[in-house]
Write an enzyme that holds these catalytic residues in place. Sequence first.
Site, PDB file in Angstrom:
ATOM      1  CE  LYS A  86      -4.215  -1.986   1.757  1.00 18.40           C
ATOM      2  NZ  LYS A  86      -5.387  -1.832   2.593  1.00 18.40           N
TER       3      LYS A  86
ATOM      4  CG  ASP B  64     -10.512   0.130   3.114  1.00 13.31           C
ATOM      5  OD1 ASP B  64     -11.120  -0.773   2.505  1.00 13.31           O
ATOM      6  OD2 ASP B  64      -9.336   0.027   3.493  1.00 13.31           O
TER       7      ASP B  64
ATOM      8  N   GLY C  74      -9.617   1.140  18.180  1.00 18.38           N
ATOM      9  CA  GLY C  74      -8.502   0.717  17.339  1.00 18.38           C
ATOM     10  C   GLY C  74      -7.889   1.894  16.609  1.00 18.38           C
ATOM     11  CB  ALA C  75      -5.171   3.750  16.634  1.00 13.02           C
ATOM     12  N   GLY C  76      -5.310   1.185  13.962  1.00 11.37           N
ATOM     13  CA  GLY C  76      -4.474   0.578  12.927  1.00 11.37           C
ATOM     14  C   GLY C  76      -4.852   1.118  11.561  1.00 11.37           C
ATOM     15  N   GLY C  77      -4.531   0.359  10.515  1.00  9.75           N
ATOM     16  CA  GLY C  77      -4.774   0.800   9.147  1.00  9.75           C
ATOM     17  C   GLY C  77      -6.237   1.106   8.874  1.00  9.75           C
ATOM     18  CB  ALA C  78      -9.323  -0.836   9.440  1.00  7.30           C
TER      19      ALA C  78
ATOM     20  CB  THR D  51      -0.599   1.553  21.258  1.00 10.02           C
ATOM     21  OG1 THR D  51      -0.432   0.142  21.421  1.00 10.02           O
ATOM     22  CG2 THR D  51       0.751   2.249  21.299  1.00 10.02           C
TER      23      THR D  51
ATOM     24  CE1 TYR E  92     -13.194  -8.930   6.431  1.00  3.05           C
ATOM     25  CE2 TYR E  92     -13.561 -11.228   5.851  1.00  3.05           C
ATOM     26  CZ  TYR E  92     -12.792 -10.077   5.792  1.00  3.05           C
ATOM     27  OH  TYR E  92     -11.605 -10.079   5.096  1.00  3.05           O
TER      28      TYR E  92
HETATM   29  P1  NAP Z   1      -4.017  -3.386  12.354  1.00  6.82           P
HETATM   30  O1  NAP Z   1      -3.479  -2.254  11.549  1.00  6.82           O
HETATM   31  O2  NAP Z   1      -3.125  -4.538  12.666  1.00  6.82           O
HETATM   32  O3  NAP Z   1      -4.607  -2.794  13.729  1.00  6.82           O
HETATM   33  C1  NAP Z   1      -5.049  -3.665  14.741  1.00  6.82           C
HETATM   34  C2  NAP Z   1      -5.703  -2.867  15.856  1.00  6.82           C
HETATM   35  O4  NAP Z   1      -6.210  -3.820  16.818  1.00  6.82           O
HETATM   36  C3  NAP Z   1      -4.759  -1.922  16.601  1.00  6.82           C
HETATM   37  O5  NAP Z   1      -5.474  -0.770  16.995  1.00  6.82           O
HETATM   38  C4  NAP Z   1      -4.377  -2.762  17.826  1.00  6.82           C
HETATM   39  O6  NAP Z   1      -4.022  -1.981  18.960  1.00  6.82           O
HETATM   40  C5  NAP Z   1      -5.678  -3.466  18.109  1.00  6.82           C
HETATM   41  N1  NAP Z   1      -5.475  -4.685  18.892  1.00  6.82           N
HETATM   42  C6  NAP Z   1      -4.922  -5.854  18.468  1.00  6.82           C
HETATM   43  N2  NAP Z   1      -4.883  -6.749  19.480  1.00  6.82           N
HETATM   44  C7  NAP Z   1      -5.401  -6.115  20.579  1.00  6.82           C
HETATM   45  C8  NAP Z   1      -5.625  -6.497  21.921  1.00  6.82           C
HETATM   46  N3  NAP Z   1      -5.303  -7.723  22.368  1.00  6.82           N
HETATM   47  N4  NAP Z   1      -6.203  -5.595  22.762  1.00  6.82           N
HETATM   48  C9  NAP Z   1      -6.539  -4.359  22.322  1.00  6.82           C
HETATM   49  N5  NAP Z   1      -6.340  -3.940  21.063  1.00  6.82           N
HETATM   50  C10 NAP Z   1      -5.785  -4.800  20.192  1.00  6.82           C
HETATM   51  O7  NAP Z   1      -5.277  -4.042  11.628  1.00  6.82           O
HETATM   52  P2  NAP Z   1      -6.279  -3.343  10.572  1.00  6.82           P
HETATM   53  O8  NAP Z   1      -5.760  -3.563   9.207  1.00  6.82           O
HETATM   54  O9  NAP Z   1      -6.593  -1.975  11.021  1.00  6.82           O
HETATM   55  O10 NAP Z   1      -7.559  -4.297  10.730  1.00  6.82           O
HETATM   56  C11 NAP Z   1      -8.270  -4.311  11.950  1.00  6.82           C
HETATM   57  C12 NAP Z   1      -9.510  -5.192  11.837  1.00  6.82           C
HETATM   58  O11 NAP Z   1     -10.390  -4.651  10.836  1.00  6.82           O
HETATM   59  C13 NAP Z   1      -9.235  -6.629  11.397  1.00  6.82           C
HETATM   60  O12 NAP Z   1     -10.127  -7.463  12.098  1.00  6.82           O
HETATM   61  C14 NAP Z   1      -9.564  -6.633   9.927  1.00  6.82           C
HETATM   62  O13 NAP Z   1      -9.964  -7.907   9.447  1.00  6.82           O
HETATM   63  C15 NAP Z   1     -10.731  -5.654   9.899  1.00  6.82           C
HETATM   64  N6  NAP Z   1     -10.902  -5.013   8.597  1.00  6.82           N
HETATM   65  C16 NAP Z   1     -12.069  -5.241   7.949  1.00  6.82           C
HETATM   66  C17 NAP Z   1     -12.305  -4.629   6.738  1.00  6.82           C
HETATM   67  C18 NAP Z   1     -13.596  -4.892   6.048  1.00  6.82           C
HETATM   68  O14 NAP Z   1     -13.706  -4.611   4.846  1.00  6.82           O
HETATM   69  N7  NAP Z   1     -14.603  -5.364   6.752  1.00  6.82           N
HETATM   70  C19 NAP Z   1     -11.345  -3.796   6.166  1.00  6.82           C
HETATM   71  C20 NAP Z   1     -10.138  -3.579   6.869  1.00  6.82           C
HETATM   72  C21 NAP Z   1      -9.932  -4.198   8.085  1.00  6.82           C
HETATM   73  P3  NAP Z   1      -2.495  -1.485  19.173  1.00  6.82           P
HETATM   74  O15 NAP Z   1      -2.320  -0.264  18.303  1.00  6.82           O
HETATM   75  O16 NAP Z   1      -2.432  -1.179  20.619  1.00  6.82           O
HETATM   76  O17 NAP Z   1      -1.599  -2.627  18.761  1.00  6.82           O
END
Ligand code: NAP
Length: 290
Positions: free
Chosen positions: A67, A103, A129-133, A155, A220
């Site tokens: 990306k 997205d 959450g504060a990751g990519g999504a 975090t 999902y």
């Molecule tokens: P990511 O960048 O890896 O971010 C993961 C997030 O989850 C971070 O905020 C992380 O917190 C938090 N997390 C992970 N384990 C944790 C725990 N044990 N306790 C508390 N917080 C925790 O992932 P992403 O790409 O954003 O995706 C996140 C979710 O969205 C996934 O389930 C993905 O499948 C889903 N998603 C769905 C779609 C869709 O089209 N439906 C699209 C994109 C993503 P920290 O920052 O503290 O590590």
Amino acid sequence: MTTPLACVVGWPVKHSRSPVIHRYWLKELGIEGDYVLKPVEPDAIAGFFADFASSGFVGCNVTVPHKEAAFAAVAEMDEAARAIGALNTIWMEDGKLVGANTDAPGFLASLDQEAPGWDAHPGPAVVLGAGGAAKAIVFALRSRGFAPVTIVNRTEKRAEQIARNLGGPIAAARFTALSGLLGDARVLVNTTTLGMDGQPPLDLDLGAMPGKSVISDLVYVPLETGLMKAAEARGLRAVGGLGMLLHQAVPGFAHWFGQTPTVTPELRTAVLETMGVVAPADAGAGTDAA
Ligand code: NAP
């Protein structure tokens, strides 16, 4: 005229559900074209984008870990991609490589379809959450007037960074502040991996949430998460992540193949079959599983 060919580029890429979605629409709309997996190693990705005009593809989806390379390679991008700092869809336009982040519109379209009127009275929103999504979701909620949007993350500095980058009425908070925030939240969105199969559950007390609030869970797998069950038990509307996955594919398809497809119950069933969630015998039964 050559048959249009699109792809999803990533490394690895075989887990992608995108071919199922796009091939379903190609067949449904009677378009002669194809959508394939395109594994490209990290060392080769800059060259892939630089030579995209002669690659034979009309466009592609971009998934991890490419990306950032795509973001750097495009000549132009839409407002969402620029604000979010990431893109997932590219195509050629007037000889230039153009990118978009689908997205945010995909998330909005899924709520519009599954929880009509959800944004009629925008107010405070909470994003977990504060990751990519999360970036796309915060941008999307702001675009519909939700304010303030509070990002709650394990975090906290990652949440602060998104708030800073996007600007406007966006705040960062810790999970310990959540119960206070939920009291006037119109929307709660889970963008963490909590609640996914194989991950710890997301246990929240939704008791304080106003009765007309909407809960959205990007997860999902499973289709109905613990958070959604808790919301429904409280009489709140709950929307799962499958709709976003399907709707985010619409703009790319429209650019590449020239027709705008729709997200139907039949498409959901077709995708769920590939996840082993719905038995093939149920195909076409019109189950709106999200
Ligand atoms: P990511 O960048 O890896 O971010 C993961 C997030 O989850 C971070 O905020 C992380 O917190 C938090 N997390 C992970 N384990 C944790 C725990 N044990 N306790 C508390 N917080 C925790 O992932 P992403 O790409 O954003 O995706 C996140 C979710 O969205 C996934 O389930 C993905 O499948 C889903 N998603 C769905 C779609 C869709 O089209 N439906 C699209 C994109 C993503 P920290 O920052 O503290 O590590």
